[in-house]
Design a protein around this motif. Structure first.
Motif, PDB file in Angstrom:
ATOM      1  N   LEU A  91       0.916  -1.432   0.012  1.00 49.37           N
ATOM      2  CA  LEU A  91       0.074  -0.097  -0.202  1.00 49.37           C
ATOM      3  C   LEU A  91       0.713   1.223   0.056  1.00 49.37           C
ATOM      4  O   LEU A  91       0.456   2.172  -0.843  1.00 49.37           O
ATOM      5  N   SER A  92       1.967   1.353   0.702  1.00 47.01           N
ATOM      6  CA  SER A  92       2.709   2.499   0.778  1.00 47.01           C
ATOM      7  C   SER A  92       3.441   2.940  -0.459  1.00 47.01           C
ATOM      8  O   SER A  92       3.851   3.931  -0.802  1.00 47.01           O
ATOM      9  N   GLY A  93       3.355   1.862  -1.468  1.00 56.00           N
ATOM     10  CA  GLY A  93       4.205   2.159  -2.610  1.00 56.00           C
ATOM     11  C   GLY A  93       3.320   2.424  -3.730  1.00 56.00           C
ATOM     12  O   GLY A  93       3.583   2.485  -4.919  1.00 56.00           O
ATOM     13  N   ASN A  94       1.837   2.446  -3.491  1.00 53.51           N
ATOM     14  CA  ASN A  94       1.250   2.860  -4.351  1.00 53.51           C
ATOM     15  C   ASN A  94       0.039   4.120  -4.007  1.00 53.51           C
ATOM     16  O   ASN A  94      -0.627   3.777  -3.054  1.00 53.51           O
ATOM     17  N   THR A  95       0.162   5.207  -4.670  1.00 52.61           N
ATOM     18  CA  THR A  95      -0.536   6.374  -4.166  1.00 52.61           C
ATOM     19  C   THR A  95      -2.143   6.141  -4.504  1.00 52.61           C
ATOM     20  O   THR A  95      -2.878   6.931  -4.071  1.00 52.61           O
ATOM     21  N   TYR A  96      -2.565   5.339  -5.454  1.00 51.43           N
ATOM     22  CA  TYR A  96      -3.884   5.215  -5.750  1.00 51.43           C
ATOM     23  C   TYR A  96      -4.251   3.676  -5.988  1.00 51.43           C
ATOM     24  O   TYR A  96      -4.616   3.439  -7.277  1.00 51.43           O
ATOM     25  N   PRO A  97      -4.472   3.032  -5.099  1.00 52.36           N
ATOM     26  CA  PRO A  97      -4.932   1.706  -5.539  1.00 52.36           C
ATOM     27  C   PRO A  97      -6.430   1.538  -5.414  1.00 52.36           C
ATOM     28  O   PRO A  97      -7.098   0.673  -5.786  1.00 52.36           O
ATOM     29  N   GLY A  98      -7.249   2.800  -5.396  1.00 45.32           N
ATOM     30  CA  GLY A  98      -8.665   2.914  -5.210  1.00 45.32           C
ATOM     31  C   GLY A  98      -9.354   2.481  -4.193  1.00 45.32           C
ATOM     32  O   GLY A  98      -9.323   2.873  -3.034  1.00 45.32           O
ATOM     33  N   ASP A 121      -2.352   5.262  -9.799  1.00 50.99           N
ATOM     34  CA  ASP A 121      -2.829   6.187 -10.354  1.00 50.99           C
ATOM     35  C   ASP A 121      -2.534   6.429 -11.869  1.00 50.99           C
ATOM     36  O   ASP A 121      -1.719   5.591 -12.408  1.00 50.99           O
ATOM     37  N   GLY A 122      -3.328   7.166 -12.506  1.00 46.28           N
ATOM     38  CA  GLY A 122      -3.156   7.429 -14.069  1.00 46.28           C
ATOM     39  C   GLY A 122      -4.507   8.097 -14.551  1.00 46.28           C
ATOM     40  O   GLY A 122      -5.022   8.587 -13.870  1.00 46.28           O
ATOM     41  N   ASN A 123      -4.634   8.289 -15.945  1.00 48.36           N
ATOM     42  CA  ASN A 123      -5.516   8.883 -16.429  1.00 48.36           C
ATOM     43  C   ASN A 123      -5.711   8.557 -17.783  1.00 48.36           C
ATOM     44  O   ASN A 123      -5.042   9.049 -18.958  1.00 48.36           O
ATOM     45  N   PRO A 124      -6.519   7.589 -18.276  1.00 45.05           N
ATOM     46  CA  PRO A 124      -7.562   7.148 -17.398  1.00 45.05           C
ATOM     47  C   PRO A 124      -6.574   6.131 -16.489  1.00 45.05           C
ATOM     48  O   PRO A 124      -5.666   5.678 -16.445  1.00 45.05           O
ATOM     49  N   ILE A 125      -7.364   5.712 -15.310  1.00 40.77           N
ATOM     50  CA  ILE A 125      -6.585   4.682 -14.352  1.00 40.77           C
ATOM     51  C   ILE A 125      -6.734   3.525 -14.777  1.00 40.77           C
ATOM     52  O   ILE A 125      -8.021   2.846 -14.937  1.00 40.77           O
ATOM     53  N   PRO A 126      -5.764   2.753 -14.679  1.00 41.20           N
ATOM     54  CA  PRO A 126      -5.513   1.306 -15.184  1.00 41.20           C
ATOM     55  C   PRO A 126      -6.284   0.484 -14.211  1.00 41.20           C
ATOM     56  O   PRO A 126      -5.917   0.529 -12.986  1.00 41.20           O
ATOM     57  N   SER A 127      -6.943  -0.523 -14.659  1.00 40.74           N
ATOM     58  CA  SER A 127      -7.627  -1.405 -13.878  1.00 40.74           C
ATOM     59  C   SER A 127      -6.697  -2.457 -13.243  1.00 40.74           C
ATOM     60  O   SER A 127      -5.618  -2.774 -13.754  1.00 40.74           O
ATOM     61  N   PHE A 128      -7.075  -3.035 -12.060  1.00 40.08           N
ATOM     62  CA  PHE A 128      -6.276  -4.359 -11.431  1.00 40.08           C
ATOM     63  C   PHE A 128      -6.075  -5.344 -12.144  1.00 40.08           C
ATOM     64  O   PHE A 128      -7.146  -5.608 -13.357  1.00 40.08           O
TER      65      PHE A 128
END
Length: 235
Positions: free
Chosen positions: A8-15, A175-182
């Motif tokens: 988690l700490s390595g991912n700013t936006y897992p959603g 994170d991204g735009n669009p945000i890439p799905s799991f």
């Protein structure tokens, strides 16, 4: 097996994310659910308990815009069954279970969220406790290569949970735009400590700017007794 703190700490936006597994002492079912947000509307939320269930609610009602994808019941209890999802499919699963149908039957009637260009996946989990044991399933419904007309439905079944282990699924890779799905199957994670340690571990690992709320529940496998925690950034 991954460390949830590092993940988690390595991912700013897992959603939004669901964690299900078995405590390291072998006595408890572990359930966790978090939400994050980038927009003002998504961040303007809190978790509230409603009996054994959990609901999202606007923190400031005057700032609530479109509630359709952000106000829902993430957790529902049906007897010895607990359903946890990232949207209103919680109620679809509950209704099908009450009709004697399955988790899979319910989710085959649903698709990903109608929020182009992201097409946010619907992630879901179900825990069934019975005669001093339990099993769980997870699912993700997502767009096939970001196409609005094509859905992929994946189901994962964990019939013999292992002490100190769980599985983690979330909506976005990063994170991204669009945000890439799991991508891929739910991640195998290490679980340790009591509910307060688990809550602290997850909450403090989520990105401080984007995290919104976290819910944890420990269920005694033999007795069914539950213990829950709610942490809201807005208070």
């Amino acid at each position: 097996m991954i460390d949830i703190k590092e993940e988690l700490s390595g991912n700013t936006y897992p959603g939004r994310g669901i964690i299900i597994g078995k405590s390291d002492d072998g006595e408890k079912i572990v359930i966790g659910y978090f939400i994050m947000g980038r927009s003002e509307n998504s961040r303007n939320r809190i978790f509230v308990a409603e009996g054994a269930d959990l609901k999202t609610k606007a923190f400031d009602e005057s700032k609530l815009q479109d509630p359709s994808l952000i106000i829902y019941a993430p957790v529902r209890e049906i007897g010895e069954t607990t359903v946890v999802t990232n949207g209103d499919q919680t109620d679809t699963v509950r209704d099908f279970i009450l009709e004697g149908k399955s988790f899979e039957d319910a989710l085959r009637t649903r698709t990903f969220e109608p929020d182009p260009p992201n097409f946010t996946p619907r992630i879901s989990g179900i825990v069934n406790r019975h005669n001093g044991t339990f099993s769980y399933k997870m699912s993700i419904l997502k767009s096939d290569n970001n196409r609005e007309e094509a859905v992929l439905r994946f189901f994962y079944e964990y019939a013999e949970p292992i002490s100190g282990e769980g599985h983690f699924i979330h909506t976005y890779e990063h994170d991204g735009n669009p945000i890439p799905s799991f991508k891929g199957e739910p991640k195998r994670i290490k679980l340790s400590g009591d509910i307060d340690e688990f809550t602290k571990q997850v909450w403090e690992s989520l990105n401080p700017d984007n995290k919104v709320s976290f819910f944890a529940r420990y269920i005694d496998i033999k007795t069914g007794k539950t213990e829950s925690r709610i942490v809201n950034k807005n208070s």
